[in-house]
Design an enzyme around this catalytic site. Structure first.
Site, short mmCIF file in Angstrom:
data_model
loop_
_atom_site.label_atom_id
_atom_site.label_comp_id
_atom_site.label_asym_id
_atom_site.label_seq_id
_atom_site.Cartn_x
_atom_site.Cartn_y
_atom_site.Cartn_z
N HIS A 35 0.85 -1.21 0.00
CA HIS A 35 0.00 0.00 0.00
C HIS A 35 0.88 1.25 0.00
O HIS A 35 2.08 1.19 0.28
CB HIS A 35 -0.90 0.00 1.23
N ASP A 315 4.29 -4.22 3.23
CA ASP A 315 5.74 -4.38 3.15
C ASP A 315 6.18 -5.72 3.72
O ASP A 315 7.08 -6.39 3.21
CB ASP A 315 6.47 -3.23 3.88
#
Ligand SMILES: *[C@@H]1O[C@H](CO)[C@@H](O)[C@H](O)[C@H]1NC(C)=O
Ligand SMILES: *[C@@H]1O[C@H](CO)[C@@H](O)[C@H](O)[C@H]1NC(C)=O
Ligand SMILES: *[C@@H]1O[C@H](CO)[C@@H](O)[C@H](O)[C@H]1NC(C)=O
Ligand SMILES: *[C@@H]1O[C@H](CO)[C@@H](O)[C@H](O)[C@H]1NC(C)=O
Ligand SMILES: *[C@@H]1O[C@H](CO)[C@@H](O)[C@H](O)[C@H]1NC(C)=O
Ligand SMILES: *[C@@H]1O[C@H](CO)[C@@H](O)[C@H](O)[C@H]1NC(C)=O
Ligand SMILES: *[C@@H]1O[C@H](CO)[C@@H](O)[C@H](O)[C@H]1NC(C)=O
Ligand SMILES: *[C@@H]1O[C@H](CO)[C@@H](O)[C@H](O)[C@H]1NC(C)=O
Ligand SMILES: *[C@@H]1O[C@H](CO)[C@@H](O)[C@H](O)[C@H]1NC(C)=O
Ligand SMILES: *[C@@H]1O[C@H](CO)[C@@H](O)[C@H](O)[C@H]1NC(C)=O
Ligand SMILES: *[C@@H]1O[C@H](CO)[C@@H](O)[C@H](O)[C@H]1NC(C)=O
Ligand SMILES: *[C@@H]1O[C@H](CO)[C@@H](O)[C@H](O)[C@H]1NC(C)=O
Length: 809
Positions: A35, A315
């Site tokens: 994101h 991540d």
């Protein structure tokens, strides 16, 4: 990174597109991205930037994050639509499938990305999107285009083994617990101890290596957004925080760790965190190829037309995938996790001679403007180009979760070899003396509740308090049948050897939740650093679950914040938690929870381990204490109070127990409950150094044997509240200790339930033949007398943190 290098990459890449790939055919693309820019997912208590200082609150995608994904969408469109002419220029629902984690920021990232991937031509107005003024249109390169909604799919995040590396996973918790026992982890803690201590003082919460990311993350985002940092953090400290946290991120993903007791973390951890995603990607490729070879299978309805499959995630997801590709870094060739909106694509190509191969392309965020994207080839160390599918599958077998991500997560790794039993030459004597023959809390003394029993004890500002389990009959004319139990607070007065308590009123905890429809039971309190941790049983009428609540003001029953049921997923039933927290004073490196009782159905008090300062427990499957045949504890053992440290450094652990054989007026009830003790080793509290042969307390008083229908459960003494006696041994009769033991006597104040009906007070006296240097201060153990004035604030923030700790980065 050098800019010329990047240009070199891109240039080389374009050439490779122009030549090599001109003959090879692109078959299928899968994209995995992080994101965009977000607010912190939570922060430390003293941070001047709290939730209200962020536009949408914790953990949300920012406007900037949306722009980053617009750019990524445009970048991917350029490669897969414009350059390679692989995907259709307009949205075709059969060609693409987007799956996101069930988190706002990954979903909105996917939506923002699709905006740029598939703008609809103005001429499609009224065809693929409504031709009305109120429908959004926008400009792309001077052309007016319209918005076409594209579906984003998701599943429950807690069980998203594919995209959420921090899903519920006991196996991972256990492996991490092993990591925290390695010399590497211990050394890193030691080397950063000054920093961790300073951060603990500055942030208002205990900072350890395991939760350092909270500080690193907040500071990084605050810096990005030009917000004021909390005072006291220097640039040097920030550098150290960042560098240390980078190491922890490697270890979280199994990288750079030495083997420990035969466990290869570099395989075991990536398999859990990234294995399901790796094999989801491989599974899609296998199905695609299978459907190319044999398109008429029923199962090919979806895959025949599918060209682009997207995973919108975190991540941590990318780093986990990288670890299964045996990349040496958590971010391809850099320290730290992949930056916002970075993406990797797995491209399936076919050579002219028919051979399939896989190629990974990385689109990292451009570090110069933090909005654009670069493009480079990822080289898989153990599968250099061309990485044929057969080779890729063979090298990926090590990381395949078998039989499935879910089942692997619920299978514990091998237990470590048992440590050699500790031996000690110290011998302990432990005995109990009632402080009075009369109860201190009882319906006969004016309490609002019929039954007052099983109480936790705590101390604050020199005052002693109780959390009492209280209960009434369902119907006054039917004995033994009770309504839900509740928890109530009472205050103790204890001077001149005389003890009394306030009687319980109708004021009870406001904890009640659906999971507590049939009551809240059996409180135990553990104190640490200004916070009181309550462990209690939540009963939903079918199952009991050990639950917890925290407060800085234990006398105020409205101040307790219910936290959650404790995640002990290997058992469907849990109760009775006596916690022992690591602290600087006791030198322990992890937290312990001694929980459960031997009736469900395993024969002992279980041991769960927690990381210091982190609120999650991994059950070990081991037992602290089991029942013993032909003994006073032959039918049941169950935790007593939180273990308390003795002046020898070992711990006093009181436990409850039962044997059968004495019939009573209560139909079917023939158990007798007795209190026993164990001495736990100071260096390893999972090891029992000494255990009572005989109970230290057994029901003898009328209100303990309770053999009439006035009492709820005959023949019970049950203790779960214990603190160092604030009066020391002043009121204890030590004559039975003998000379060798007299000098080492320590006294504890306990409160116990008699016949599950009334509460009484008892002194527990412990002594040993150890030679201990004596100080003049009499009060043994550690007991809180003050708390900080910001206690309440601390609890709220702590609560927020604990909750947000469950979300991904
Ligand atoms: C956070 O918001 C509060 C309330 O608006 C404000 O007083 C405070 O200054 C803000 N903190 C920072 C660091 O800007
Ligand atoms: C997502 O947004 C909803 C409101 O739209 C909010 O209630 C919820 O807390 C958010 N969830 C997360 C995980 O941020
Ligand atoms: C831990 O530190 C000690 C003392 O500095 C050193 O000898 C040892 O090699 C270190 N071990 C590891 C695994 O880093
Ligand atoms: C922070 O400040 C720098 C320097 O003034 C500026 O370039 C940057 O845009 C600011 N960042 C944000 C998010 O406002
Ligand atoms: C953290 O440290 C690494 C080097 O260890 C550096 O490359 C990176 O830029 C640093 N990150 C931040 C946010 O300062
Ligand atoms: C196809 O060509 C590649 C590259 O030249 C070669 O490695 C591979 O063995 C060939 N496959 C077959 C089936 O001939
Ligand atoms: C309580 O039990 C008695 C005896 O069974 C019954 O008569 C009475 O109705 C019950 N009361 C309530 C409130 O249920
Ligand atoms: C405690 O006992 C002492 C001596 O017997 C007496 O002086 C004192 O008043 C007593 N204190 C209380 C609170 O009863
Ligand atoms: C609690 O007791 C008080 C005083 O006896 C009474 O006024 C109040 O109604 C009671 N509340 C409940 C919920 O029983
Ligand atoms: C305890 O008794 C049970 C049931 O009689 C028996 O199965 C078990 O072997 C005994 N355990 C020991 C340690 O004697
Ligand atoms: C039964 O009760 C008697 C009297 O309290 C006691 O002496 C005896 O030990 C008890 N027996 C068992 C098996 O609990
Ligand atoms: C309790 O009372 C019952 C019935 O009166 C009797 O059979 C039993 O022996 C008593 N048990 C004890 C421990 O006194």
């Amino acid at each position: 990174m050098k800019f010329s290098l990047i240009f070199g990459f891109i240039f080389g890449f374009l050439i490779s597109i122009a030549f090599a790939e001109a003959q090879d055919k692109l078959i299928f693309v899968q994209a995995i991205w992080r994101h965009g820019d977000r607010s912190p997912t939570g922060t430390f208590p003293n941070d001047p930037n709290q939730e209200g200082n962020w536009t949408q609150g914790w953990g949300q995608l920012t406007e900037w994050g949306m722009r980053q994904h617009l750019d990524l969408g445009r970048t991917l469109r350029r490669r897969y639509i414009e350059q390679l002419q692989f995907l259709s220029p307009d949205y075709h629902n059969h060609e693409i499938y987007v799956r996101s984690t069930d988190v706002n920021r990954t979903m909105i990232s996917a939506m923002s990305n699709m905006f740029a991937m598939y703008p609809a031509k103005a001429s499609d107005a009224g065809v693929t999107y409504p031709d009305v003024n109120t429908w959004p249109t926008y400009q792309v390169e001077g052309q007016k285009v319209g918005y076409v909604p594209i579906p984003i799919h998701t599943i429950n995040d807690d069980i998203d083994y594919t995209l959420n590396p921090d899903m519920i996973c006991p196996r991972q918790d256990r492996l991490w617990n092993y990591v925290t026992q390695t010399q590497q982890y211990l050394n890193l803690t030691r080397d950063n101890q000054d920093l961790l201590n300073k951060l603990t003082a500055i942030t208002g919460m205990e900072i350890t290596l395991s939760n350092l990311w909270v500080v690193a993350d907040s500071l990084f985002i605050e810096k990005t957004w030009n917000k004021t940092w909390i005072s006291g953090i220097t640039d040097d400290m920030y550098k150290q925080i960042n560098e240390t946290n980078d190491i922890i991120e490697y270890w979280n993903n199994g990288l750079q760790l030495e083997k420990y007791e035969g466990i290869d973390f570099s395989i075991e951890i990536p398999k859990i965190r990234g294995g399901s995603l790796l094999w989801s990607i491989i599974g899609h490729i296998q199905q695609k190829i299978d459907c190319i070879n044999n398109p008429n299978q029923d199962s090919c309805g979806f895959f025949n037309k599918l060209k682009y499959y997207v995973y919108s995630a975190h991540d941590t997801t990318l780093a986990a995938l990288f670890s299964t590709l045996r990349l040496s870094h958590t971010n391809w060739n850099e320290d730290g996790y992949p930056h916002y909106s970075s993406a990797v694509t797995a491209e399936l190509w076919q050579m002219v001679n028919g051979t399939y191969y896989i190629k990974f392309v990385y689109f990292p965020l451009d570090p110069v403007d933090n909005t654009g994207h670069l493009q480079e080839n990822l080289v898989i160390p153990d599968c250099p180009d061309p990485c044929t599918i057969d080779k890729f599958i063979a090298r990926s077998n090590d990381f395949k979760p078998i039989p499935s991500g879910a089942e692997l997560c619920n299978t514990l790794p091998p237990t470590l070899p048992a440590k050699p039993p500790l031996t000690t030459t110290t011998n302990y004597k432990v005995f109990a003396q009632r402080l009075s023959d009369q109860p201190i809390v009882s319906s006969k003394m004016g309490s609002f509740w019929e039954y007052n029993y099983n109480a936790a004890l705590f101390q604050k500002d020199g005052k002693i308090g109780l959390v009492v389990r209280v209960q009434n009959l369902k119907n006054d004319s039917i004995p033994f049948e009770v309504g839900p139990s509740h928890l109530a607070v009472s205050t103790i007065t204890y001077t001149n050897g005389t003890i009394s308590a306030t009687q319980t009123t109708n004021q009870t905890f406001t904890l009640m939740q659906p999971s507590e429809a049939c009551g809240t039971e059996d409180p135990r309190v553990t104190y640490k650093n200004g916070i009181y941790y309550l462990f209690y049983t939540a009963y939903d009428c079918n199952a009991a679950l050990l639950s917890s609540a925290i407060t800085a003001n234990p006398f105020d029953s409205n101040s307790w914040t219910r936290f959650s049921s404790i995640d002990l997923p290997l058992r469907s039933w849990s109760k009775s938690g006596a916690a022992l927290f690591a602290s600087d004073e006791n030198g322990l490196t992890q937290d312990y929870l001694f929980w459960g009782d031997s009736s469900f159905p395993v024969g002992g008090i279980g041991i769960a381990l927690g990381q210091r300062g982190k609120w999650s427990w991994g059950d070990t499957g081991d037992y602290l204490i089991k029942i013993r045949n032909d003994s006073f504890d032959s039918n049941l053992v169950e935790s007593g109070a939180t273990p308390l440290k003795l002046n020898t450094g070992d711990y006093l652990f009181i436990y409850n127990s039962a044997r059968s054989g004495n019939s009573t007026v209560k139909p079917g009830w023939n158990l007798q409950y007795n209190i026993g003790y164990a001495i736990l080793a100071g260096s390893d509290p999972t090891q029992v150094l000494q255990r009572s042969d005989q109970p230290i307390m057994t029901p003898t008083l009328d209100w303990e044997t309770g053999n009439t229908t006035d009492y709820l459960t005959p023949n019970v003494v049950f203790l779960e509240g214990l603190i160092p006696d604030p009066n020391g041994c002043k009121y204890a009769n030590l004559s039975q200790l003998g000379n060798d033991y007299m000098n080492n006597a320590e006294c504890f104040l306990g409160v116990y339930g008699g016949a599950d009906s009334h509460l009484g007070a008892v002194q527990i006296i412990v002594s040993s033949n150890a030679s201990i240097p004596h100080s003049s201060t009499p009060s043994p153990g550690t007991s809180p007398t003050t708390t900080t004035s910001s206690g309440n604030m601390q609890v709220l923030s702590l609560f927020t943190l604990l909750i947000t700790a469950f979300f991904n980065l």
